[in-house]
Scaffold this active site. Sequence first.
Site, mmCIF file in Angstrom:
data_model
loop_
_atom_site.group_PDB
_atom_site.id
_atom_site.type_symbol
_atom_site.label_atom_id
_atom_site.label_comp_id
_atom_site.label_asym_id
_atom_site.label_seq_id
_atom_site.Cartn_x
_atom_site.Cartn_y
_atom_site.Cartn_z
ATOM 1 N N LYS A 13 0.824 -1.228 0.000
ATOM 2 C CA LYS A 13 0.000 0.000 0.000
ATOM 3 C C LYS A 13 0.845 1.259 0.000
ATOM 4 O O LYS A 13 0.589 2.189 -0.749
ATOM 5 C CB LYS A 13 -0.859 0.091 1.275
ATOM 6 C CG LYS A 13 -1.954 -0.865 1.429
ATOM 7 C CD LYS A 13 -2.843 -0.498 2.628
ATOM 8 C CE LYS A 13 -2.144 -0.251 3.952
ATOM 9 N NZ LYS A 13 -1.492 -1.392 4.577
ATOM 10 N N ARG A 88 -8.773 1.802 9.940
ATOM 11 C CA ARG A 88 -8.392 0.423 10.237
ATOM 12 C C ARG A 88 -9.428 -0.271 11.111
ATOM 13 O O ARG A 88 -9.268 -1.447 11.424
ATOM 14 C CB ARG A 88 -7.053 0.406 10.974
ATOM 15 C CG ARG A 88 -5.847 0.095 10.085
ATOM 16 C CD ARG A 88 -4.623 0.386 10.920
ATOM 17 N NE ARG A 88 -3.467 -0.405 10.633
ATOM 18 C CZ ARG A 88 -2.379 0.084 10.041
ATOM 19 N NH1 ARG A 88 -2.363 1.317 9.581
ATOM 20 N NH2 ARG A 88 -1.317 -0.659 9.909
ATOM 21 N N ARG A 127 11.863 -6.354 5.331
ATOM 22 C CA ARG A 127 11.710 -4.974 4.872
ATOM 23 C C ARG A 127 12.706 -4.051 5.576
ATOM 24 O O ARG A 127 12.903 -4.140 6.783
ATOM 25 C CB ARG A 127 10.269 -4.532 5.183
ATOM 26 C CG ARG A 127 9.952 -3.133 4.775
ATOM 27 C CD ARG A 127 8.488 -2.937 4.644
ATOM 28 N NE ARG A 127 7.833 -2.769 5.946
ATOM 29 C CZ ARG A 127 6.584 -2.332 6.077
ATOM 30 N NH1 ARG A 127 5.853 -2.076 4.996
ATOM 31 N NH2 ARG A 127 6.053 -2.198 7.262
ATOM 32 N N ARG A 160 12.260 -1.716 11.006
ATOM 33 C CA ARG A 160 11.287 -1.179 11.957
ATOM 34 C C ARG A 160 11.063 -2.134 13.128
ATOM 35 O O ARG A 160 10.994 -3.348 12.947
ATOM 36 C CB ARG A 160 9.950 -0.948 11.235
ATOM 37 C CG ARG A 160 9.737 0.478 10.803
ATOM 38 C CD ARG A 160 8.553 0.611 9.897
ATOM 39 N NE ARG A 160 7.311 0.100 10.466
ATOM 40 C CZ ARG A 160 6.122 0.192 9.846
ATOM 41 N NH1 ARG A 160 6.037 0.763 8.665
ATOM 42 N NH2 ARG A 160 5.045 -0.291 10.415
ATOM 43 N N ARG A 171 0.216 -7.759 14.402
ATOM 44 C CA ARG A 171 -0.289 -6.824 13.378
ATOM 45 C C ARG A 171 -1.227 -7.531 12.407
ATOM 46 O O ARG A 171 -2.258 -6.985 12.030
ATOM 47 C CB ARG A 171 0.893 -6.190 12.622
ATOM 48 C CG ARG A 171 1.696 -5.257 13.530
ATOM 49 C CD ARG A 171 2.999 -4.867 12.892
ATOM 50 N NE ARG A 171 2.815 -4.001 11.742
ATOM 51 C CZ ARG A 171 3.737 -3.825 10.802
ATOM 52 N NH1 ARG A 171 4.889 -4.472 10.866
ATOM 53 N NH2 ARG A 171 3.512 -3.005 9.806
HETATM 54 P P1 AMP Z 1 1.750 1.159 9.413
HETATM 55 O O1 AMP Z 1 2.962 1.969 9.110
HETATM 56 O O2 AMP Z 1 0.542 1.587 8.630
HETATM 57 O O3 AMP Z 1 2.005 -0.327 9.324
HETATM 58 O O4 AMP Z 1 1.373 1.463 10.935
HETATM 59 C C1 AMP Z 1 2.280 1.191 11.981
HETATM 60 C C2 AMP Z 1 1.554 1.131 13.303
HETATM 61 O O5 AMP Z 1 0.941 2.401 13.583
HETATM 62 C C3 AMP Z 1 0.414 0.124 13.385
HETATM 63 O O6 AMP Z 1 0.849 -1.190 13.674
HETATM 64 C C4 AMP Z 1 -0.412 0.728 14.523
HETATM 65 O O7 AMP Z 1 0.213 0.505 15.771
HETATM 66 C C5 AMP Z 1 -0.300 2.214 14.228
HETATM 67 N N1 AMP Z 1 -1.371 2.667 13.320
HETATM 68 C C6 AMP Z 1 -1.230 3.172 12.060
HETATM 69 N N2 AMP Z 1 -2.406 3.499 11.539
HETATM 70 C C7 AMP Z 1 -3.337 3.188 12.477
HETATM 71 C C8 AMP Z 1 -4.759 3.286 12.534
HETATM 72 N N3 AMP Z 1 -5.468 3.754 11.490
HETATM 73 N N4 AMP Z 1 -5.385 2.877 13.672
HETATM 74 C C9 AMP Z 1 -4.693 2.416 14.722
HETATM 75 N N5 AMP Z 1 -3.354 2.276 14.733
HETATM 76 C C10 AMP Z 1 -2.672 2.674 13.621
#
Ligand code: AMP
Length: 216
Positions: A13, A88, A127, A160, A171
């Site tokens: 994405k 989400r 990654r 990360r 996740r």
């Molecule tokens: P991502 O970079 O999108 O994988 O997000 C990394 C982390 O940020 C996720 O595992 C959540 O802990 C938090 N996070 C990002 N977007 C959201 C969201 N829309 N709702 C809740 N937690 C989020």
Amino acid sequence: MRIIFLGPPGSGKGTQAKLLRDDLQIPQLSTGDLLRAAVKAGTKLGQQAKSFMDGGHLVPDDLVISLIVERMEQPDCERGFILDGFPRTEPQAEALADALKARGKPIDVVINFEIDQARLVDRLVGRRICPHGHGEWHVKFNPPRNNETCDQCGEPLVHREDDHEDKIVNRLEAYRRDTEPLQAYYRERGILRDIAAEGDMDQISSRIRALVDAAA
Ligand code: AMP
């Protein structure tokens, strides 16, 4: 255009959202990036979010919703935006719909990234990310030219905290439990479009572009 990218972590994405951002000249709003920036800056929100993120759990809805609604009010979002990693959960989707309805500017299309979930662990564990936002690589599938450094700026790439296997399990579980139901939510509203998210990156981006154009 107001576009949502929906899909599990590791489905590509973020990469595709950046390509479409450059193509359409509208911002990509990644809640993950916004939250990581808040953690790095040590803001109150960052402090509240950090332990959830490090553990691979979702950050509470109210924190994420206010963060993104505030971001959408910036002038660069006037012509539209690509939401990457938001919503989400169903309460987030409802809050988004309310905020956009109040402005008379609903979501045009939701691109649903379909991928064999068994592949996601491998994709996430390997990654590596440029700390200056120049992109991401993969130790096996897309290695950088020089030993885990950014091809563009030469900085050491970052693995990360939540891209380690024990966190990835949480996740993916959060995705299945809280986010996957949004497919039905948006399908019922007639704006969900599925995309096969495996294979050639250019082909995937042209398929996305065609779906976006059709929704315009
Ligand atoms: P991502 O970079 O999108 O994988 O997000 C990394 C982390 O940020 C996720 O595992 C959540 O802990 C938090 N996070 C990002 N977007 C959201 C969201 N829309 N709702 C809740 N937690 C989020």
